[in-house]
Design an enzyme around this catalytic site. Structure first.
Site, PDB file in Angstrom:
ATOM      1  N   GLU A 195       6.123  -8.319   4.013  1.00 53.54           N
ATOM      2  CA  GLU A 195       5.741  -7.654   5.739  1.00 53.54           C
ATOM      3  C   GLU A 195       6.160  -8.838   6.612  1.00 53.54           C
ATOM      4  OE1 GLU A 195       1.892  -6.270   4.768  1.00 53.54           O
ATOM      5  OE2 GLU A 195       2.512  -6.238   2.369  1.00 53.54           O
TER       6      GLU A 195
ATOM      7  N   HIS B 287       6.030  -2.218   6.403  1.00 54.66           N
ATOM      8  CA  HIS B 287       4.761  -2.463   4.897  1.00 54.66           C
ATOM      9  C   HIS B 287       6.170  -1.181   4.312  1.00 54.66           C
ATOM     10  CE1 HIS B 287       1.904  -2.572   1.771  1.00 54.66           C
ATOM     11  NE2 HIS B 287       1.356  -3.503   3.034  1.00 54.66           N
TER      12      HIS B 287
ATOM     13  N   HIS C  24      -5.483  -4.250   7.324  1.00 58.33           N
ATOM     14  CA  HIS C  24      -4.651  -3.213   7.665  1.00 58.33           C
ATOM     15  C   HIS C  24      -5.181  -1.906   9.408  1.00 58.33           C
ATOM     16  CE1 HIS C  24      -1.883  -4.729   5.405  1.00 58.33           C
ATOM     17  NE2 HIS C  24      -2.293  -4.002   4.081  1.00 58.33           N
TER      18      HIS C  24
END
Ligand code: GLA
Length: 347
Positions: free
Chosen positions: A309, A170, A96
């Site tokens: 996502e 997210h 991420h």
């Protein structure tokens, strides 16, 4: 913020009273209040009460993730012959966007109104070398809410140097608001015949495996919890669903296609996801453990929310057989995801 930056919140309310709140830290959606069949509006995303919570404790609740959403194996990639080295913040991999990815940065923002709705455009420059990524990336994300309860999310980027780039949103959804402590009773449809199985560190093996005959088959609406505890090695590795689906979609890139549908039978709320992206990570909040307290004082236990996502596949820079995720100078990146909220008729 600790360094003195001020974080601003934008409230967008449509003609039906549906309300979206976005803050400039992480371009984060902190609240999305949608009416159920009974007309009562609940918050359908998990959110926190303050900036400190998002900075210190959040498992990416509601934020934009980047430069690269999901994992890159060992934080290593090769682009145009040069080896890139990223933070290994989810050992042994990069996750991420690193230690201070896009979710931890403060954005410039301005209110916008277009023919597609009203909202906010957030932008920032990710300088060359940020979290180890090459090239200056000029990035913007725009959220629009229209009067038909559609949230339209557009991502835009250019880069001065070839870099992996794969942003996503997210948010953790729970369409029942606080009325359900988990999403195991939500019915889910994912428009995908295949998914990408992972190794023990959640890096794709490279296989595009059929979902048929497995607990990963959501080609017809199925309760999230119906098979989540099945003895399947992939569920054991991730302690639930935490996998990328290979979406069935038109061959032409950049075309919006239906990716998923989530339905809460209790309130009747539905969410349809359309996207231009080739993949969708289904993450069922497996790592939530009740230690995180939401804005309304509610503790977020395991499976309290789930993420859909929309993105490229994990670790694509190391998988030439996956759709490419390298943003090169002279190219303009654009992706679009649409969340359409609605109500199912009473059973
Ligand atoms: C993504 C990952 C999960 C987890 C969450 C954040 O969904 O796939 O493994 O890291 O982010 O907690």
């Amino acid at each position: 913020m600790p360094g003195g930056d001020v974080v601003f919140a934008y409230d967008i309310v449509n003609a039906r009273g549906t309300a979206l709140t976005v803050i400039t830290l992480g371009a984060t959606i902190t609240s999305l209040r949608v009416a159920g069949r009974d007309g009562v509006r609940d918050d359908v995303v998990l959110g926190l009460a303050d900036v400190e919570g998002y900075l210190e404790r959040s498992p990416y609740l509601g934020c934009v993730v980047g430069r690269y959403a999901n994992r890159i194996a060992r934080g290593q990639f090769i682009v145009e012959g040069a080896t890139g080295t990223l933070a290994v913040n989810d050992p042994p991999n990069h996750l991420h966007g690193g230690v201070r990815g896009f979710d931890k940065r403060v954005y410039d923002a301005r209110a916008v109104t277009t023919g597609e709705g009203r909202g906010v455009r957030l932008s920032r420059t990710s300088p060359d070398g940020e979290e180890g990524y090459p090239g200056d990336v000029h990035f913007a994300v725009r959220y629009l809410l229209d009067d038909d309860d559609r949230v339209v999310i557009d991502y835009y980027a250019t880069s001065s140097g070839a870099t992996p780039f794969n942003p996503t949103q997210h948010s953790y959804f729970n369409l029942a608001g606080a009325r359900h402590s988990d999403v195991l009773g939500h019915e889910l449809l994912v428009v995908a015949d295949r998914y990408t199985p992972v190794d023990a560190t959640l890096i794709p093996t490279g296989e595009l495996a059929p979902v048929a005959g497995t607990p990963f088959d959501f080609r017809s609406p199925t309760p999230v919890g119906a098979r989540i505890a099945d003895a399947h090695p992939q569920l054991a590795i991730a302690r639930g669903y935490d996998h990328n689906y290979v979406l069935d979609r038109p061959a032409r890139p950049g075309v919006l296609a239906h990716a998923a549908r989530l339905h809460d039978p209790l309130t009747g709320r539905t969410l349809d996801v359309h996207t231009t992206e080739p993949g969708l990570q289904l993450y069922t909040g497996n790592f939530l453990d009740g230690s995180l307290v939401g804005r309304d004082g509610r503790r977020f236990g395991r499976h309290a929310g789930l993420c859909l996502e929309t993105q490229h596949f994990p670790d694509s820079p190391n998988h030439p057989e996956f759709p490419e995720t390298i943003l090169r100078p002279g190219r303009s990146f654009h992706s679009r995801t649409i969340w359409q909220f609605g109500l199912a008729r009473a059973p």
